[in-house]
Design a protein around this motif. Structure first.
Motif, PDB file in Angstrom:
ATOM      1  N   LEU A 174       0.773  -1.239   0.000  1.00 39.60           N
ATOM      2  CA  LEU A 174       0.000   0.000   0.000  1.00 39.60           C
ATOM      3  C   LEU A 174       0.808   1.295   0.000  1.00 39.60           C
ATOM      4  CD1 LEU A 174      -2.664  -1.058   2.651  1.00 39.60           C
ATOM      5  CD2 LEU A 174      -3.077  -0.710   0.211  1.00 39.60           C
ATOM      6  N   TYR A 175       2.041   1.268   0.469  1.00 42.54           N
ATOM      7  CA  TYR A 175       2.734   2.515   0.797  1.00 42.54           C
ATOM      8  C   TYR A 175       2.953   3.469  -0.373  1.00 42.54           C
ATOM      9  CZ  TYR A 175       7.353   1.410  -1.121  1.00 42.54           C
ATOM     10  OH  TYR A 175       8.388   1.146  -1.956  1.00 42.54           O
ATOM     11  N   LYS A 176       3.042   2.987  -1.593  1.00 44.48           N
ATOM     12  CA  LYS A 176       3.294   3.894  -2.718  1.00 44.48           C
ATOM     13  C   LYS A 176       2.094   4.795  -3.017  1.00 44.48           C
ATOM     14  CE  LYS A 176       6.847   1.334  -5.112  1.00 44.48           C
ATOM     15  NZ  LYS A 176       7.265   0.686  -6.347  1.00 44.48           N
ATOM     16  N   LYS A 177       0.895   4.296  -2.765  1.00 44.09           N
ATOM     17  CA  LYS A 177      -0.307   5.056  -3.099  1.00 44.09           C
ATOM     18  C   LYS A 177      -1.052   5.610  -1.884  1.00 44.09           C
ATOM     19  CE  LYS A 177      -1.167   2.569  -7.373  1.00 44.09           C
ATOM     20  NZ  LYS A 177      -2.117   1.760  -8.132  1.00 44.09           N
ATOM     21  N   PHE A 178      -0.736   5.105  -0.690  1.00 43.37           N
ATOM     22  CA  PHE A 178      -1.498   5.485   0.499  1.00 43.37           C
ATOM     23  C   PHE A 178      -0.574   5.799   1.662  1.00 43.37           C
ATOM     24  CE2 PHE A 178      -4.164   2.689  -1.995  1.00 43.37           C
ATOM     25  CZ  PHE A 178      -5.371   3.366  -2.016  1.00 43.37           C
ATOM     26  N   ASN A 179      -1.043   6.678   2.545  1.00 42.10           N
ATOM     27  CA  ASN A 179      -0.431   6.824   3.860  1.00 42.10           C
ATOM     28  C   ASN A 179      -0.934   5.636   4.666  1.00 42.10           C
ATOM     29  OD1 ASN A 179       0.818   9.458   3.544  1.00 42.10           O
ATOM     30  ND2 ASN A 179      -1.272  10.259   3.496  1.00 42.10           N
ATOM     31  N   VAL A 180      -0.036   4.831   5.167  1.00 41.45           N
ATOM     32  CA  VAL A 180      -0.420   3.633   5.905  1.00 41.45           C
ATOM     33  C   VAL A 180      -0.288   3.905   7.387  1.00 41.45           C
ATOM     34  CG1 VAL A 180       0.068   1.197   6.292  1.00 41.45           C
ATOM     35  CG2 VAL A 180       0.321   2.160   3.993  1.00 41.45           C
ATOM     36  N   ILE A 181      -1.399   3.790   8.087  1.00 44.67           N
ATOM     37  CA  ILE A 181      -1.443   4.004   9.525  1.00 44.67           C
ATOM     38  C   ILE A 181      -1.770   2.660  10.159  1.00 44.67           C
ATOM     39  CG2 ILE A 181      -2.635   5.171  11.413  1.00 44.67           C
ATOM     40  CD1 ILE A 181      -2.841   6.779   8.089  1.00 44.67           C
ATOM     41  N   THR A 182      -0.937   2.227  11.104  1.00 47.03           N
ATOM     42  CA  THR A 182      -1.150   0.920  11.717  1.00 47.03           C
ATOM     43  C   THR A 182      -1.639   1.066  13.150  1.00 47.03           C
ATOM     44  OG1 THR A 182       1.167   0.792  12.422  1.00 47.03           O
ATOM     45  CG2 THR A 182       0.600  -0.200  10.290  1.00 47.03           C
ATOM     46  N   ALA A 183      -2.369   0.055  13.576  1.00 43.25           N
ATOM     47  CA  ALA A 183      -2.872  -0.014  14.952  1.00 43.25           C
ATOM     48  C   ALA A 183      -2.773  -1.464  15.413  1.00 43.25           C
ATOM     49  CB  ALA A 183      -4.317   0.460  15.024  1.00 43.25           C
ATOM     50  N   ILE A 184      -2.480  -1.666  16.657  1.00 42.89           N
ATOM     51  CA  ILE A 184      -2.288  -2.999  17.196  1.00 42.89           C
ATOM     52  C   ILE A 184      -3.608  -3.694  17.532  1.00 42.89           C
ATOM     53  CG2 ILE A 184      -2.022  -2.357  19.608  1.00 42.89           C
ATOM     54  CD1 ILE A 184       0.211  -4.878  17.853  1.00 42.89           C
TER      55      ILE A 184
END
Length: 133
Positions: A34-44
């Protein structure tokens, strides 16, 4: 628990996607996809994920599921109640699901179920109808 959202580097040209899951292996693969097209926000977990969904307004939410789908069945209605614009939820896992579990996930509002391992081309084919950059 307070979420430190200021630590994220956000490219205003990209849309946001939230990944919720406790498997770093699978989360890392999704981030790479996803990282090339989106800001990736992660949550545990779902609690942190809900805070990040509210703060970052993602175009899609990816949620890891184990063989027990009950937490996902509880999460999706809460998400839809808080965000009536119906953010697409895509479940990902290495687990195999019974037909009944898959039906229950879809009935709860899950748009797609991704089973790992998955190739990038297959991933984009499966997710393309739900997320667009």
């Amino acid at each position: 628990m307070k979420t430190d959202n200021w630590r994220f580097k956000i490219d205003i040209e990209k849309k946001n996607a939230v990944i919720i899951g406790d498997s770093y292996e699978l989360t890392d693969i999704l981030e790479i996809f996803l990282y090339k097209k989106f800001n990736v926000i992660t949550a545990i977990d779902e609690f942190d994920g809900m805070k990040k969904i509210e703060y970052f307004a993602p175009v899609c939410v990816f949620v890891k599921s184990a063989s027990n789908v009950t937490p996902i069945l509880a999460f999706v209605p809460k998400l839809n109640a808080r965000h009536p614009q119906n953010i697409p939820v895509i479940v990902y896992s290495k687990e195999e699901y019974s037909t009944i579990d898959e039906f229950n996930l879809k009935a709860a509002g899950v748009k797609e179920i991704i089973k790992f391992p998955i190739a990038y081309k297959d991933f984009t084919t499966v997710t393309q109808p739900y997320i667009r950059s």
